[in-house]
Structure formats: structure tokens, C-alpha cells
Design an enzyme around this catalytic site. Sequence first.
Site, PDB file in Angstrom:
ATOM      1  N   HIS A  27      -6.418 -25.991   1.186  1.00 60.71           N
ATOM      2  CA  HIS A  27      -5.332 -26.130   0.213  1.00 60.71           C
ATOM      3  C   HIS A  27      -4.131 -26.805   0.875  1.00 60.71           C
ATOM      4  O   HIS A  27      -3.244 -26.133   1.414  1.00 60.71           O
ATOM      5  CB  HIS A  27      -4.932 -24.757  -0.328  1.00 60.71           C
ATOM      6  CG  HIS A  27      -6.054 -24.014  -0.985  1.00 60.71           C
ATOM      7  ND1 HIS A  27      -7.064 -23.417  -0.272  1.00 60.71           N
ATOM      8  CD2 HIS A  27      -6.315 -23.790  -2.300  1.00 60.71           C
ATOM      9  CE1 HIS A  27      -7.907 -22.845  -1.111  1.00 60.71           C
ATOM     10  NE2 HIS A  27      -7.483 -23.060  -2.345  1.00 60.71           N
ATOM     11  N   GLU A 410      -0.926   2.963  -9.307  1.00 61.87           N
ATOM     12  CA  GLU A 410      -1.852   3.259  -8.212  1.00 61.87           C
ATOM     13  C   GLU A 410      -2.112   2.062  -7.307  1.00 61.87           C
ATOM     14  O   GLU A 410      -2.155   2.199  -6.079  1.00 61.87           O
ATOM     15  CB  GLU A 410      -3.185   3.771  -8.779  1.00 61.87           C
ATOM     16  CG  GLU A 410      -3.107   5.116  -9.461  1.00 61.87           C
ATOM     17  CD  GLU A 410      -2.680   5.034 -10.919  1.00 61.87           C
ATOM     18  OE1 GLU A 410      -2.605   6.092 -11.577  1.00 61.87           O
ATOM     19  OE2 GLU A 410      -2.423   3.904 -11.412  1.00 61.87           O
ATOM     20  N   HIS A 472     -11.293  10.616 -17.617  1.00 63.77           N
ATOM     21  CA  HIS A 472     -10.719  11.189 -16.406  1.00 63.77           C
ATOM     22  C   HIS A 472     -11.753  11.859 -15.506  1.00 63.77           C
ATOM     23  O   HIS A 472     -11.399  12.447 -14.493  1.00 63.77           O
ATOM     24  CB  HIS A 472      -9.643  12.218 -16.781  1.00 63.77           C
ATOM     25  CG  HIS A 472      -8.343  11.608 -17.201  1.00 63.77           C
ATOM     26  ND1 HIS A 472      -8.251  10.678 -18.200  1.00 63.77           N
ATOM     27  CD2 HIS A 472      -7.081  11.787 -16.735  1.00 63.77           C
ATOM     28  CE1 HIS A 472      -6.978  10.312 -18.346  1.00 63.77           C
ATOM     29  NE2 HIS A 472      -6.255  10.965 -17.468  1.00 63.77           N
TER      30      HIS A 472
END
Length: 675
Positions: A27, A410, A472
Site C-alpha cells: 500500500h 466489550e 445470554h
Amino acid sequence: MTSIENKCADNIRILSAAMVEKAKSGHPGGAMGGADFINILYSEYLKFDPQDPHWHARDRFFLDPGHMSAMLYGQLALLGKYSIEELKQFRQWGSPTSGHPEVDVDRMIENTSGPLGQGHVFAVGSAISERFLSSRFGKVVEHKTYAYISDGGIQEEISQGAGRIAGHLGLSNLILFYDANDIQLSTTVEEVTTEDTAKKYEAWHWNVITIDGNNATEIRKALDKAHEEKDRPTLIIGKTIMGKGAVQEGGENFEGKCSTHGQPLSKSGASFEQTIKNLGGDPDNAFEIFDEVASYYQKVIDIKEDQARQAKAQEESWKEEYPQLAEKLEKFYARDTSSVDWANITQVDGAATRAASGKVMSHLATRLDNMIVASADLADSDKTEAFLKKTTAFQKGDFSGAFLQAGVSELTMAAIMVGMGLHGGVIPVCATFFVFSDYMKPVLRIASLMKTPVIFMWTHDSFRVGEDGPTHQPIEQEAQLRLLEKLKNHSGKRSFIALRPADCYETTEAWKFAVESMDRPVGLIFSRQNINEVAPSAQRLEDQSKLTKGGYIAVQNGEAVDIQLIANGSEVGTLAEVAKILKAKYDLSAKVISVPSEGLFRDQPKEYQNEVISEGVKSVGLTAGLPITLEQLVDGEVYGLDHFGYSAPASVLDEEFGFNPEGLAEKIVQKLEMV
């Protein structure tokens, strides 16, 4: 006449383009556009010791867009950290100049970067660590943390959490350069987003400065203002030019093109040879550091070494004046855990392992002064509140505590803690529900690759979450971690260790293992519900240290064993009950084997493994997750779940899913045709 700063930047551009051209991949465009900022930062602002790259008080630089590695290698080559031959081996087997940079502090690379977004969040963790240490040791540990981010990193969702938390905490020691070249890999930025990035960061309470990112004077002014800022992190939006200096065969301008983002210039529509000439180089000798640049950077090195000597002399004076603090700082960076009195942690039989974990954390809060704990808005549920009750949460302007209220983020929380681990001097721990480890997987992988010692803690480890239902209730999560446990890092060690303790005694030992692990991340998996007793407490105290072997015989009721029962976590207690039933009802002798970490178990000598799991003896496994979790340990049936959970009380689910001891015993006997 070209100024020396522009000459240095052009040299980086030439080296970047040449690396990609020779490798036939890479790149070049972004690297060419960012060369001006990176040159000014490293030559004039970044604090480091060229002779001691690990100096604890150095400024940290975190690269987020790893695809711009050629820019970083080119810059570091000017400082003598990479040779021209190494640049020529860009992206080749065995070369230190890999396609995306991999952490190598000896060469001044602070982080592995590749998945966009993570690198600048590591920087947030570094900045928090510096504030934490500064509040305890003062100016002797103070430094800046710089990060470099691209359009892609800004767009990654993780930037939301990083921007919010850094602004909320007022991390004025954090300076983020946003390379805003308006070009992405396959589109222009305006085709993807029209948001006002400056306003977004201002809403997060950042100091935002917009400049011409290719103008050395404006770069200096922005960095000066960032250094003067005492209340907020700084975002410098540098309007740069993708492929700066690129031209076509006839000399026509070829800057600002998508095509230069991810391929060699010669494949993009630009002319490699003419571009090198345009930048003042020789296309037949593009891998060259100009004489005037080499001379300039030797002066830079001399200045940096002198500045480091002065700073270290001041630190020596500080050590003489504050010997106890100096000793403590040394222990922090050595990750000294000798102050922990593991034997003095009193547990309660039958307690949920998350509660047992809370007892350990309460003790650690008073014994490990450099432990930092974070929770994703679940402190009361994951029991990190036991740690928090002994300290305070970080606030803007006050880092005297040791707890990060990360909020519901999270992924961001995990990356921040990894940044703390990369910074050093602290022991980072982060916690949430096990099912939400899914949000954290990209960070776990990079942490494992980097061998960063972070403790990831998860509670509510099974379908026994109960009434909250299948969203959950983790089923496949442990199997995913066991796959990562099988993956070795570049040192040939297991890159990650996951421990699912059977009871409170194994929980204490699991924490000890995690805290003392210095060369890889560790995951701790704890139950929500109370645990069936595995064996009398005296025996469990004697056996708990065996956790470090990954697997061991927890219960054996008879000399001649008819069947082996294999599990980890709360299922070990269930199988202990099954073993009693098999003996009393069917006169079958069983041994119950606890395997909290298959990875650690497989690292033991083969003789030990065969002592624990005997060849030729029938075996059965029990897991609250996918059966595959235990299949390589069990030569017989593995009872587990191959479906999502349901919303109901845990006791009902145990019955419905066939996890009651009586039913299991009968099923085992029938399946194996043992009576």
C-alpha cells in the site's frame, strides 16, 4: 531549494514506494501521504532513547492502519532500526518487514497492527496506564502517547468506544493523528460517509485541530497545541494527499487516486520511475537514504540520546530521594506478584466460581498495587465489584484508583486492556459475560499474536444463566476459545490459555496462573450458579495446584477403574455425583478427571497424560457446551448441547437437557452396556 523536513519526507515516500514495488504488493499511497507527519513527529517531538528502546518513560507511538507499514519502516530506517537490505525484503519470508507491522520494541514498533481500529484503542490503554502510573510516581514516568489512524479506523465501530472513553477521562496525554486523505481502498470516503468527524470528536470532549497534513509548519503548530492541552485528548485531522508526489509517465499529476492505495505504483496508473524522479530520487537506486537526510537524522539521534540521558539522570536523582517508590516502580514493570498471599485466600465450598473469583479479586486489590480491572457495566454480576470496593473508579483528573468503568463496550474494553499490557507496568484485567466474548474475539486474536499478558475474565459460563434465555446462554463460546488455545504463537507456545475451574479451589489456582503469566493472554471462565462439591475440602486444597497441569484426577473411587468421567467447570461436580451413583447403584468404579485447560494438559509429558486418562479404559465426557469441546480427550460419548438454550430456571434446564446426575448415570451405563 527543498527544506530538510521535506527532503526527509520525500525520502520516506521513495522508500515506501520502492518497498511495495519490489514486493509487487502493498500500500504505497497512504504511506506517501503520511510521510510529512511521521517525519516531524519522530524527528522533533517523539521522546525516546535510540540506545534503549524499552525505556519505560519513552513516548509511545501506535500505528492503527497496519497496511501503511512501509511508511513506518521507512521512518525507522532513517533512525537506523532497519537496514536497506531489510527494506528490500518487505513482505518476504523471514523478513522483519512484514506486510503489517508486528510488535518489536527493539525496533521501536509498539504494536502489531492490521485489523483497522484496534491500534488507536491500544493507544487509549497506554494513555490510561501512563496516568495511572503518574498518579503514583509523578513526572518520572510521564510521557505522551501518539496514535496514527486512517479513514478506515475512524469508520470501524471500535472508534466509538475509544473516542467516548478517552474524552470522558480527559486523556490530555493522548494525541491522535487522523490521516484524512479522503481515499479508501475501493472508493472515495464521501461515497461511504458524510459525517462531520470533527464535530463527533468534539462531542466526546476532544480538542480537535484541522490542518494541512502535508505542511510541516502546520503539523508543528498542531503538535505544540496538543502538548499545551491539559484537559482533553487531541485529535489532529490532517488533510493529506493520497500518493503525494505520484506522477504518470509524462509527468502528469497522479495524486489522490484510489488506485494507489493497495497496489504498486506501476500497477496503479502512475509511473514508478517518474514518481521517484519527481521526489528527488534515482529510480535505479530507489533504496537509498540521501546523504543530507542521513546527516540530519544522525543529529536527531544525538539529540534524542542526550535528552534521554538528561531524563535518566533526573530519574536517578529521584531514585535516591525516593528509594521505596523506585523499588516499587521496578516491581511494577517486572510484574512482581510476590506480595500475594495465595494461601490466605479463604474460599467457601459449593460457591459459584464467579463468587470465588470475587474473593480472590478482593485479596488482589490490597496486594497487587498495579492491577487495573475493567468491567463492561457488569461489576455487580461478574463480581469485579469485590475489587472495586477496595479502590475507586477512574475519573477525569483522578487516576488514583484502579478500576475502569468501561460501559457497554466489550470490544473497546478488551483493546484498551491490551494497550495497557503493551504499555507495561500494570496488570490488566477485564470482565463481562461469557456469551459476550464474541464481541472480543478480534482483540483476543491480536493479543495472542502479540503475546500480550492480559487477563480476560468471563462469568455466566453456560446455559445455567437460565431465565435470560438463549441470547445470554453461551454454548459454542468455549469451543472457540479452545481453538485459539491450539494456535501457537511465533515463539512456539500456545498463544492463549483458557481456564474453566471446577470449583472455588481451582478458581484460586486459576487466578494465580493468570496473574503470573507474562508472555500470553489468559482467559478465566466462571459460573453464575453454585457448584456441586467435587471432593472434601482438604483433598481439594491439596489438589488445586494440579490445575497448572491442565488436567488431573479429581476423584477416584476404587483401585480398578471401570470408567473415566471427563469434564471441566461445574460439570466436574456433576460427574462427582455421577461417580457416587455408579458405585452405589451399579458397583462401578469411576475416576473423575478435571481438565480446566486442554492446552496445558497436552503440554504435559505423554506419560502424565496417560496416567490421568488411561488408555484402554472407557471414557465419557460432559460439557455444558458443544460436545467438540471435549472430543479430543474422550474416546467415547461426550454429552453436551448441539442446540441453543431456552429461557427457564437453571434447575429446569439441567433436567430438560439431561444434566441431572441420576439420569446421566443411567444413560452412561446403558450406552456403554456396562451392566
